[in-house]
Each structure stands twice: as C-alpha cells, then as structure tokens.
Design an enzyme around this catalytic site. Structure first.
Site, PDB file in Angstrom:
ATOM      1  N   GLU A   1     -28.732  24.751  10.640  1.00 16.68           N
ATOM      2  CA  GLU A   1     -29.565  25.934  10.909  1.00 16.68           C
ATOM      3  C   GLU A   1     -28.788  27.152  11.416  1.00 16.68           C
ATOM      4  O   GLU A   1     -29.185  27.792  12.399  1.00 16.68           O
ATOM      5  CB  GLU A   1     -30.691  25.573  11.898  1.00 16.68           C
ATOM      6  CG  GLU A   1     -31.571  24.448  11.396  1.00 16.68           C
ATOM      7  CD  GLU A   1     -32.638  24.010  12.393  1.00 16.68           C
ATOM      8  OE1 GLU A   1     -32.809  24.684  13.417  1.00 16.68           O
ATOM      9  OE2 GLU A   1     -33.300  22.987  12.132  1.00 16.68           O
TER      10      GLU A   1
ATOM     11  N   GLU B   1     -35.317  16.073   5.824  1.00 15.65           N
ATOM     12  CA  GLU B   1     -36.264  15.922   6.944  1.00 15.65           C
ATOM     13  C   GLU B   1     -37.710  16.065   6.458  1.00 15.65           C
ATOM     14  O   GLU B   1     -38.515  16.782   7.058  1.00 15.65           O
ATOM     15  CB  GLU B   1     -35.967  16.973   8.040  1.00 15.65           C
ATOM     16  CG  GLU B   1     -34.534  16.951   8.524  1.00 15.65           C
ATOM     17  CD  GLU B   1     -34.231  17.926   9.657  1.00 15.65           C
ATOM     18  OE1 GLU B   1     -35.177  18.446  10.281  1.00 15.65           O
ATOM     19  OE2 GLU B   1     -33.043  18.167   9.904  1.00 15.65           O
TER      20      GLU B   1
HETATM   21  O1  9MR Z   1     -37.620  15.552  15.609  1.00 21.00           O
HETATM   22  C1  9MR Z   1     -36.633  15.935  16.527  1.00 21.00           C
HETATM   23  C2  9MR Z   1     -37.196  15.920  17.936  1.00 21.00           C
HETATM   24  O2  9MR Z   1     -37.620  14.613  18.277  1.00 21.00           O
HETATM   25  C3  9MR Z   1     -36.154  16.413  18.910  1.00 21.00           C
HETATM   26  O3  9MR Z   1     -36.734  16.526  20.200  1.00 21.00           O
HETATM   27  C4  9MR Z   1     -35.614  17.767  18.469  1.00 21.00           C
HETATM   28  C5  9MR Z   1     -34.468  18.199  19.366  1.00 21.00           C
HETATM   29  O4  9MR Z   1     -33.402  17.299  19.299  1.00 21.00           O
HETATM   30  O5  9MR Z   1     -35.141  17.720  17.138  1.00 21.00           O
HETATM   31  C6  9MR Z   1     -36.109  17.319  16.210  1.00 21.00           C
HETATM   32  O6  9MR Z   1     -35.544  17.299  14.913  1.00 21.00           O
HETATM   33  C7  9MR Z   1     -35.158  18.537  14.379  1.00 21.00           C
HETATM   34  C8  9MR Z   1     -33.931  18.316  13.542  1.00 21.00           C
HETATM   35  O7  9MR Z   1     -32.917  17.738  14.325  1.00 21.00           O
HETATM   36  C9  9MR Z   1     -33.434  19.603  12.929  1.00 21.00           C
HETATM   37  N1  9MR Z   1     -34.473  20.246  12.163  1.00 21.00           N
HETATM   38  C10 9MR Z   1     -35.719  20.433  12.850  1.00 21.00           C
HETATM   39  C11 9MR Z   1     -36.217  19.115  13.428  1.00 21.00           C
HETATM   40  C12 9MR Z   1     -37.546  19.318  14.135  1.00 21.00           C
HETATM   41  O8  9MR Z   1     -37.393  20.162  15.216  1.00 21.00           O
END
Ligand code: 9MR
Length: 446
Positions: A252, A359
C-alpha cells in the site's frame, strides 16, 4: 378566374385532409421495457418486474431455463400481463431461470427487453467439494497463530494450499522494540505451513499501517533509520529463507489522493522516494529465490491507482526486483466491474508478473441496508465470488500465484469493525458450514 383558382385550392385541400388519418388512428410503436433484477426469490419462484412503457396495453413475459431463451417454460411463453410485475412459481431450487419482457401497444409489439437471470434458492446444504481439489491454482486463506487447531485447521487443510498470516508477520508484531525481534507467532505459522506442506506467503514487511511506535518516533539520523530498515528486512527474510516462498515487501505505498503519488509514509520521509527499490533490493539479496510482491487495494476500482501501481512494478522490474503483484480485492457485490478486475490481470500478465488476488472478501452489505443476509443478496454475493474466480481461473497458469480469501467465518472479518456495521463478506457461516459464496467459488472454476 380567381373564383376557379379558389375552388381548385379548396378541392385539393379537402382531398389532402380526407387522405390524412385522425390522431387516434396514427400508427404507434410500442417502446421497449427494461427488466429489473428479480425480487422475492424463494425456493420455488421469484417476482419478475420491469419498467412501464408509455401507453402500453400489456406486456408479454418469457421465462426460460437457458440464457438464449431456447427453452421457454410452456406456462411462461409470451404470457400476457397488464401489471408491471409477475410472480413466477413452480420452479426448481438451485436452477437459474431467465426472463425478458416485450410491451404491446395496439398492433405494435416491442423488441425484447434485456434478459434477467434469477437463481432459485436452494435451501439444502451447499456442496462441500474442497476448493483446492477443484482448482488448478493455489487457493489461500489467512491464519492466526492461535487458531491453527480444531475445526479451523481442519478446514484450512481440507480446502486450502496457501496461507497468509493476517497480522503477525508485520513490523509492529515482529519488531516491537528497538533491537528486539519477536518471532514466536511467525515460527508457529512457519512450522504449521512446513508440517502440512502448505505454501506460506509472507505479508507484509513494510506497511505504513503496522509501524511500531519506536519506528514512528525513531530517534536517530535518516542514515540510521535506513540501516535499521535494511537490518529488519535482511533479518526477517534470511531467517525464513526457503520456508517463506514469497513476500509482500512493500504494501500500500500508493496514496489514494489525486494523481496517486507515493503515500507520505515514515519510510518515504526518511529514505526518499526510492525507499521502495531499496527494500526490494535488500529482500532480493537476503533470499534470491523468494518471490517478491507489491500489494495494494483499489487496484481494480481506480484506474489512476492501477497506473501508479504498474509504474512501481515497471521501475522494479527493470532491475529484476519484483516477481508479482497482489491485488487485495476487498470488494463488494456491487463492484468493481469484471472489466476493471480484468484490467488488473491484463496489466500484470503483460508485464510477465505473477498475479495474487491476495485478500479477497466481498461485502454483501456495503450500504448497511440489511440486518440479515437475505437470499437475494447471498446470491448476488455468490455471483461476484463466481465472477472473480472465473477471471482468476482464466489467467495463464504461468502467471497464477494464488487466490487468497481474507478470512474464514463472516464474524471474523476485519470489515465488521472497520465499517462499524454488520456484513457477511466471507465463505463460511458461524457453524463453519459453506455459504453460497463458497458455491460461487466452485462454480467460477467450471
Ligand atoms: O485483517 C487484518 C486485521 O486483522 C489487522 O488488525 C490489520 C492490521 O494488522 O490488518 C488487517 O489486514 C489488512 C492487510 O494486512 C492489508 N490490507 C488491508 C487489510 C485489512 O485492513
């Protein structure tokens, strides 16, 4: 002479008038109705509905079991209806029917409306065919180190051959304080993957959203900051060399604002715009066999963001520092459109990169208009799952990395707390039974 002329003109006018028809008798053409999506789906029927056509006397409705209308149902072949809806019943659960409408005005019959597909709800359990056995590509699921047992693990091992850590392989978890790494959770996940012969995708080394506070408030020069990041990437990638087969090195990095410049993260601020390249170089040096990915969201829905992501990929590819692109695919049943998703794939394949739909989750309630998942919405969501899988399935095998779903049960999805309202974006119910979304995934493979 003048009287004769006047008589002639009068005669001609009367003749012309007698030849022209009155307003009422003028030939009219019926306008074409537009068919709306089917509503009130049940396990044996649905309600067809369509737009009003100006001065239509009635409508003729066809219902068929094939999209080309070669198999019309006898009771619903040009069925005359004066209302703008028709309850269609006596249908078979699980089958998709199609309807179209014509308008009739006087002698005129319009051409057909658009065709609408309506899937009759099946109330029985969904098929349980294992995704990984049905797919010709790697199917992925996210994991948490404390959920690698019991029924969750049973489903992972039955359905998936690729796993990604949901949050434990991020900087804030692996490098919580200066000079002290914590690999407890990662080791568990790596061992689980190794023991069960699952492919483990590393996610994510550098992400502005998972920076530990000591890094946000870094004490030291920019050169020291850069040395710290190099040490971090080198330490992590080296530790899991050969075990973690791929990494999202930077996640990102593209800003969502206009023009999509690079996000002004702490890494950009301290290391400059080429921080991305440096990070990929350090990861490459640490494990040359590891597949390096760049991962981002809104890759399909925003053409400008897509262009910015492809530019990052091109810059890295020049120096052989990238192997694949991750399109996160946090999408909804309403969009982005298949053509936008296809544009992500086409740009990735044309660059000879691996494609990871990394994802996937599909919101069924993006507008928060539901308090429970309705059969209609479950089917719309299912169809979107099917569409996404179909697109991924059609990618040349050499470019397919994996299609990873971001969560198992609906209640476990990050989306619920993120948006602060109920949704059902995933493929399994609370009791771990498969939802229609799961069936959509399977149908997308056909
Ligand atoms: O689903 C993930 C959530 O449980 C965590 O708290 C968060 C922070 O680590 O990250 C979420 O996953 C993200 C992913 O790593 C990157 N793309 C967006 C996802 C949703 O926020």
């Amino acid at each position: 002479m003048k009287i004769r002329q006047a008589l002639w003109i009068l005669c001609i006018s009367l003749f012309v008038l007698s030849c022209s028809k009155s307003d009422d008798a003028v030939e009219v053409t019926a306008g074409v109705p537009s068919a709306y999506g089917a509503v009130n789906l049940t396990n044996d029927g649905f309600t067809a509905n369509w737009t009003r056509v100006y001065r239509a006397d009635k409508y003729l409705v066809d219902v068929a079991t094939k999209a080309d209308f070669s198999t019309l149902l006898p009771n619903y072949t040009a069925l005359p209806v004066t209302a703008l809806t028709l309850n269609v019943s006596g249908l078979t659960a699980g089958i998709t029917y199609y309807y179209r409408v014509r308008a009739v005005r006087g002698e005129s019959i319009s051409v057909f409306s658009n065709a609408v597909a309506a899937e009759i709800i099946s109330t029985g359990p969904e098929p349980t065919t294992a995704l990984k056995s049905a797919a010709n590509f790697n199917v992925g699921m996210i994991v948490r180190s404390n959920r690698l047992t019991g029924i969750t693990s049973d489903i992972i091992l039955r359905e998936f051959d690729n796993i990604t850590s949901e949050y434990e392989m991020k900087m804030d978890k692996m490098y919580p304080s200066k000079g002290t790494y914590d690999f407890t959770a990662v080791d568990k996940i790596v061992n689980y993957a190794t023991d069960n012969k699952l492919n483990l995708h590393g996610h994510a080394l550098i992400w502005h959203n998972s920076v530990p506070s000591w890094v946000t408030n870094f004490v030291g020069t920019n050169a020291e900051f850069e040395a710290m990041v190099k040490d971090y990437i080198t330490t992590v990638v080296t530790r899991y060399k050969g075990k973690i087969k791929s990494w999202d090195v930077v996640n990102e990095a593209v800003d969502d604002g206009s023009g999509n410049p690079l996000r002004n993260s702490i890494f950009k601020q301290k290391m400059g715009d080429d921080y991305i390249k440096k990070c990929y170089q350090w990861a490459r040096d640490a494990d040359p066999a590891c597949k390096l990915f760049y991962n981002d969201y809104n890759f399909a829905s925003s053409a400008t963001k897509r262009a910015a992501i492809f530019k990052i990929a091109d810059d890295l590819k020049k120096d052989n520092l990238i192997d694949g692109l991750g399109a996160q695919m946090h999408i909804s049943y309403k969009g982005p459109a298949a053509s936008e998703i296809q544009a992500v794939v086409d740009g990735t394949v044309s660059r000879k990169l691996l494609m990871h739909f990394s994802e996937l989750d599909i919101q069924a309630n993006p507008d928060n208009d539901l308090t429970a998942l309705t059969p209609e919405r479950a089917i719309s969501q299912k169809n979107k799952y099917k569409e996404v899988v179909k697109i991924f399935n059609a990618i040349p095998a050499a470019n397919q990395y994996a299609l990873t779903v971001w969560g198992m049960r609906d209640s476990e999805s990050w989306l619920l707390s993120f948006w602060g309202h109920i949704d059902w974006p995933l493929m399994y119910n609370e009791d771990y039974s498969a939802k229609k979304a799961h069936t959509g995934f399977l149908e997308g493979l056909k």
